[in-house]
Design an enzyme around this catalytic site. Structure first.
Site, PDB file in Angstrom:
ATOM      1  N   ASP A 416       0.830  -1.194   0.000  1.00 53.36           N
ATOM      2  CA  ASP A 416       0.000   0.000   0.000  1.00 53.36           C
ATOM      3  C   ASP A 416       0.873   1.256   0.000  1.00 53.36           C
ATOM      4  O   ASP A 416       1.944   1.281   0.606  1.00 53.36           O
ATOM      5  CB  ASP A 416      -0.896  -0.023   1.247  1.00 53.36           C
ATOM      6  CG  ASP A 416      -1.818   1.158   1.331  1.00 53.36           C
ATOM      7  OD1 ASP A 416      -2.676   1.294   0.441  1.00 53.36           O
ATOM      8  OD2 ASP A 416      -1.694   1.948   2.289  1.00 53.36           O
ATOM      9  N   GLU A 469       0.982  -0.627  -5.226  1.00 47.00           N
ATOM     10  CA  GLU A 469       0.041   0.463  -5.471  1.00 47.00           C
ATOM     11  C   GLU A 469       0.886   1.734  -5.586  1.00 47.00           C
ATOM     12  O   GLU A 469       1.297   2.309  -4.580  1.00 47.00           O
ATOM     13  CB  GLU A 469      -0.970   0.600  -4.330  1.00 47.00           C
ATOM     14  CG  GLU A 469      -1.975   1.710  -4.577  1.00 47.00           C
ATOM     15  CD  GLU A 469      -2.557   2.309  -3.311  1.00 47.00           C
ATOM     16  OE1 GLU A 469      -3.599   2.967  -3.409  1.00 47.00           O
ATOM     17  OE2 GLU A 469      -1.968   2.144  -2.233  1.00 47.00           O
TER      18      GLU A 469
END
Length: 745
Positions: A416, A469
């Site tokens: 993330d 990401e």
């Protein structure tokens, strides 16, 4: 006058011990040789004890009684003629009971020098095996070895149920060279609650959760929990063996992103989470039926605030209590593998929250984070950024990644907020950030960490998928580390996502003026190994559900969504879809509630669900849709310039004898009959899928399942055909042939 027992203590050591100021307790307490090895002395500190005897563990006999040094609980005494150390217990008489306690101060250090070296250098892959709370057997004595990294603390104790949270009872052994503190405690039970009690250099005391705890209490409580001895017996050997030899960049990957707390709930008012057994019984069969190849779990590391969805974890090694224990999670993953479903995990290594029981100023200093807030504080989330320059911090994170992959058999990690790791000026104004050693904005330490992480993980765990990401144009995210890249296997295509959703939200009348929003992604599609992701971030915080984003009446909304999914499944790149999107959830996602499963009582929602299921089935059957995702010869536009009609047409190719597939996507409600389309070969073509079929809730405009090619060159192809293109529809055509093999694992 000094008693005989008092002579067994060094000058002032007894007073320092009572005041909590004597840190080298292992040199004082326990069994020691004195008088040049001619005698043994045992010293102990047991508050409220009235009498203490030394008992041999070998035969259970009493060896000696210790003298009381003072009323505070200090006892000491020699052991007669014995001069050779032996294992013993202390038989302690308290006002209301009598207990036999195996003295922890008789045991030496259990730390290995190689482990300590790797931990300090930043290369430890299994630091959780010696840090935290681990079951060990020492000289036939079973117990729990506690160990924590706190180099700047004056004193560290382990406190818990087993010692009435008394910080003087189990002061730990300090290793000055590496900042570790340890103690082996035999008298600890499974499930015992504990914390580390740290005395800072300024004298402040703080109780901290174990950074390496593998289980933690339910919020708002935050004690760590001693793990169970029994571990889940794995039965997924077949899956793991196949995975090790799978080249995922050439395989079908259709990922179902799930937040376990809100997929489904139970209870009269939906107030109870599903546990892992519920998920085994309901989620796995559903994912299997829908044809997804993988489940991606949003973070399952323990987190105190439900509203963080797990992206602000405090217990990075502890599976959250919300759905069960670690063995329950392992059983769920095992069941997924036996159903031939991979499991990926969202992993947060970019930052951590400021909860006082967590990592923040862990030993009174900025141990895990940077001291300077211009490097150590994340401005968007008011969280703290890991100091990747510290070897111990790198080992903490590397070991955590290995922990999830090794101990839980996970098939990959999705990192993330990678963009926030890569840039020192991320979300910062001029003057709010510090440049790197070369004056640039790149976070060189984070870049080196990511390269090391990916290199080590791919080497240690064949067949995994590391996914980033990353929302910027940082070059080489999926490039191999030996070529200067970050070494990820895949990168979320945030550009495609933003452009395509923007296009989706436009009135069909105006889509002709924004045609490039769906075609531009092919200009850079092969610069990285992209994954097309429609994640939870796109259906929350007022953004609305996918269905809500689309203009028009209900018929147009559902038809457009089906056509969009068809375009997405035909576009090069692996696929990810957030839960609920597969049946056109109307409301945006709310983590406090279950998905709106009652919508499946209505035909339009059933139609979208069937369409996704059939897309997944087609995707897995035809290699052309995956094997050349990252090679330009796997895709060819037939017409990318038909903005007037908002029609997109292209061919997906495989290798050798792989069947090519033709996609025709119409993003306006206009029906086109007699529409000529180029075809990659002559002969009969099957209309494999038509999103406008009545099976999916459409108007049933199409080609009756068959198209006949003519020897008329068109759009650069030797053959072509006149077809009917349905309104707001997607057609998938292919040469008539037997159904090919399943290209998934």
């Amino acid at each position: 006058m000094m008693t005989q027992a008092q002579t067994y203590f060094y000058d002032g050591s007894d007073v320092a011990l009572l005041n909590g100021q004597y840190t080298d307790v292992f040199s004082l307490l326990g069994m020691h040789c004195i008088n040049e090895g001619k005698a043994l002395v045992v010293r102990c500190f047991l508050r409220n004890a009235q009498k203490v005897d030394v008992i041999s563990l070998k035969d259970g006999r009493k060896v000696a009684s210790l003298e009381r040094v003072n009323e505070a609980g200090l006892f000491a005494g020699t052991l007669g003629r014995r001069v050779k150390p032996f294992l013993y217990a202390l038989r302690v008489v308290y006002p209301l009971c009598e207990l036999d306690i195996i003295d922890p101060y008789q045991f030496g250090s259990l730390l290995d020098s190689q482990d300590l070296y790797l931990f300090g250098e930043g290369g430890s892959e299994q630091a959780y095996r010696f840090l935290g709370a681990n079951w060990r057997q020492v000289d036939s004595v079973e117990g729990v070895h506690f160990c924590v990294w706190a180099p700047n603390a004056k004193r560290v104790s382990v406190v818990g149920d087993f010692n009435h949270w008394d910080d003087t009872r189990h002061v730990m052994r300090q290793h000055m060279a590496n900042g570790l503190w340890e103690i082996f405690l035999p008298d600890v039970a499974e499930g015992a609650h504990y914390k580390f009690d740290l005395v800072y250099q300024n004298g402040e005391r703080h109780a901290k959760s174990d950074p390496m705890a593998t289980q933690m209490e339910c919020a708002p409580n935050n004690a760590s929990i001693v793990p169970k001895k029994h571990q889940h017996p794995w039965a997924d050997t077949q899956w793991m063996d196949k995975r090790a030899t799978t080249a995922w960049h050439r395989a079908a990957m259709s990922i179902y992103e799930v937040q376990l707390g809100s997929w489904r709930r139970k209870g009269e008012f939906g107030e109870q989470y599903f546990d892992y057994q519920d998920l085994i019984e309901q989620l796995i069969p559903y994912v299997k039926e829908q044809g997804f190849t993988h489940i991606e779990l949003m973070p399952v590391s323990e987190y105190p605030f439900d509203g963080s969805w797990g992206y602000q974890p405090v217990g990075l090694y502890a599976p959250t209590h919300r759905f069960g224990d670690a063995n329950g999670l392992k059983a769920f993953i095992d069941a997924c593998h036996q159903a031939e479903i991979g499991v990926l995990l969202d992993w947060v290594a970019a930052h951590f929250p400021k909860d006082p029981h967590g990592l923040v100023r862990f030993d009174g200093t900025c141990l895990y984070e940077h001291e300077d807030p211009r490097k150590g504080t994340h401005p968007d989330w008011d969280t703290l950024i890991y100091n990747y320059d510290r070897g111990e911090v790198r080992s903490f994170l590397l070991s955590n990644a290995c922990y999830w992959l090794r101990e839980f058999h996970l098939d990959g990690l999705r990192l993330d907020a990678v963009s926030s790791m890569l840039y020192l000026d991320y979300s910062r104004e001029p003057g709010q950030w510090l440049p790197n050693a070369y004056g640039g904005r790149e976070n060189l330490e984070a870049i080196h960490f990511l390269q090391m992480l990916n290199q080590r993980l791919y080497q240690a765990f064949p067949g995994i998928c590391m996914i980033a990401e990353e929302s910027t144009a940082f070059a080489g995210v999926t490039k191999p580390t030996d070529c200067g890249g970050l070494g990820f296997g895949f990168k979320w295509n945030m550009g495609w996502m933003n452009d395509s959703l923007s296009y989706l939200g436009r009135d069909p009348i105006y889509r002709q003026y924004h045609h490039n929003q769906l075609t531009f992604s092919l200009m850079y599609a092969y610069s990285e190994q992209f994954m097309l992701s429609i994640s939870h971030d796109e259906v929350v915080h007022g953004k609305g559900s996918l269905l809500h984003k689309i203009p028009g009446d209900d018929w147009q909304k559902f038809a457009t969504l089906r056509a969009y999914y068809g375009f997405m499944w035909g576009h090069p790149g692996k696929k990810l879809l957030f839960m609920g999107s597969e049946f056109a959830q109307r409301d945006e996602w709310n983590h406090n509630h279950s998905l709106d499963w009652h919508l499946l009582a209505f035909e339009p929602h059933q139609g979208v669900q069937r369409w996704l299921r059939d897309l997944n089935q087609l995707y897995r059957q035809f290699p052309a849709l995956s094997v050349l995702d990252y090679e330009s010869q796997g895709f060819r536009w037939l017409d990318c310039d038909n903005g007037r009609d908002s029609i997109f047409s292209f061919v997906r190719y495989g290798e050798g004898s792989d069947v090519p597939l033709v996609f025709v996507v119409n993003m306006t409600p206009t029906l086109h009959q007699g529409f000529r389309i180029g075809l990659p070969q002559g002969g009969d073509f099957c209309e494999y899928l038509n999103s406008d079929s009545h099976l999916y809730g459409g108007s049933n405009q199409g080609n009756a399942g068959k198209v006949i090619a003519e020897d008329l060159p068109w759009q650069g192809m030797a053959s072509s055909a006149l077809i009917t293109v349905p309104p707001l529809g997607c057609l998938i055509l292919g040469p008539a042939t037997d159904a090919p093999r399943d290209t998934s694992l």
